[in-house]
Design a protein around this motif. Structure first.
Motif, PDB file in Angstrom:
ATOM      1  N   PHE A  83       2.112 -27.211  72.842  1.00 54.15           N
ATOM      2  CA  PHE A  83       2.838 -25.990  73.196  1.00 54.15           C
ATOM      3  C   PHE A  83       3.814 -26.300  74.327  1.00 54.15           C
ATOM      4  O   PHE A  83       3.612 -27.232  75.109  1.00 54.15           O
ATOM      5  N   ALA A  84       4.876 -25.512  74.399  1.00 54.29           N
ATOM      6  CA  ALA A  84       5.874 -25.673  75.456  1.00 54.29           C
ATOM      7  C   ALA A  84       5.349 -25.073  76.759  1.00 54.29           C
ATOM      8  O   ALA A  84       4.496 -24.179  76.757  1.00 54.29           O
ATOM      9  N   VAL A  85       5.865 -25.575  77.896  1.00 57.42           N
ATOM     10  CA  VAL A  85       5.478 -25.066  79.206  1.00 57.42           C
ATOM     11  C   VAL A  85       6.731 -24.760  80.023  1.00 57.42           C
ATOM     12  O   VAL A  85       7.817 -25.291  79.769  1.00 57.42           O
ATOM     13  N   THR A  86       6.552 -23.897  81.010  1.00 56.53           N
ATOM     14  CA  THR A  86       7.638 -23.510  81.903  1.00 56.53           C
ATOM     15  C   THR A  86       7.082 -23.369  83.312  1.00 56.53           C
ATOM     16  O   THR A  86       5.868 -23.447  83.512  1.00 56.53           O
ATOM     17  N   ASN A  87       7.963 -23.157  84.282  1.00 60.36           N
ATOM     18  CA  ASN A  87       7.540 -23.004  85.687  1.00 60.36           C
ATOM     19  C   ASN A  87       6.638 -24.152  86.125  1.00 60.36           C
ATOM     20  O   ASN A  87       5.622 -23.938  86.785  1.00 60.36           O
ATOM     21  N   VAL A  88       7.037 -25.375  85.784  1.00 62.41           N
ATOM     22  CA  VAL A  88       6.220 -26.552  86.106  1.00 62.41           C
ATOM     23  C   VAL A  88       6.561 -27.024  87.521  1.00 62.41           C
ATOM     24  O   VAL A  88       7.723 -27.290  87.843  1.00 62.41           O
ATOM     25  N   ARG A  89       5.559 -27.102  88.353  1.00 60.27           N
ATOM     26  CA  ARG A  89       5.705 -27.568  89.731  1.00 60.27           C
ATOM     27  C   ARG A  89       4.988 -28.911  89.846  1.00 60.27           C
ATOM     28  O   ARG A  89       3.853 -29.065  89.389  1.00 60.27           O
ATOM     29  N   VAL A  90       5.656 -29.888  90.460  1.00 56.08           N
ATOM     30  CA  VAL A  90       5.062 -31.209  90.654  1.00 56.08           C
ATOM     31  C   VAL A  90       4.984 -31.535  92.139  1.00 56.08           C
ATOM     32  O   VAL A  90       5.775 -31.054  92.943  1.00 56.08           O
TER      33      VAL A  90
ATOM     34  N   ASP B  15       3.096 -22.743  83.448  1.00 54.93           N
ATOM     35  CA  ASP B  15       2.794 -21.607  82.598  1.00 54.93           C
ATOM     36  C   ASP B  15       3.039 -22.009  81.149  1.00 54.93           C
ATOM     37  O   ASP B  15       4.043 -22.676  80.851  1.00 54.93           O
ATOM     38  N   ARG B  16       2.138 -21.578  80.291  1.00 55.27           N
ATOM     39  CA  ARG B  16       2.308 -21.831  78.858  1.00 55.27           C
ATOM     40  C   ARG B  16       3.335 -20.850  78.306  1.00 55.27           C
ATOM     41  O   ARG B  16       3.284 -19.652  78.607  1.00 55.27           O
TER      42      ARG B  16
END
Length: 105
Positions: free
Chosen positions: A43-50, A100-101
């Motif tokens: 699934f795609a993800v968004t709001n990814v923080r590293v 977020d998914r």
């Protein structure tokens, strides 16, 4: 992820994520680490923080920086990130600290 002049092999970033990263030696915004985050989820993800930890030669964390991955990361895809860090180091560890998914309707 070890610091080096060339692109690094994908390495663990946590869960179903891998990362390919290297120090940004041009220093346009000071010391930084840039690279690609690979999403191995279905699934795609968004709001990814590293978070990028800077490590000494013994693997001890000396400091860290945080930043956002640019845009959405498609399922089985990748997206670019750029994180300012306190200084250049012997090695770096990149971790995904939140995402977020994406739900498609």
């Amino acid at each position: 992820v070890s610091a080096g002049a060339g692109a690094q092999e994908p390495a663990p970033a946590g869960g179903a994520f891998r990362v390919e990263a290297e120090p940004d030696l041009l220093g346009r915004r000071g010391p930084a680490v840039a690279g690609w985050l690979y999403n191995d989820h279905n699934f795609a993800v968004t709001n990814v923080r590293v978070r990028v930890d800077i490590l000494d030669a013994g693997g001890q964390a000396l400091g860290s920086g945080e930043g956002w991955v640019y845009g959405n990361v498609p399922a089985r895809g990748r997206a670019y990130f750029f994180v300012v860090v306190p200084r250049y180091a012997a090695a770096y560890r990149v971790s995904v600290i939140r995402f977020d998914r994406l739900q498609f309707e």
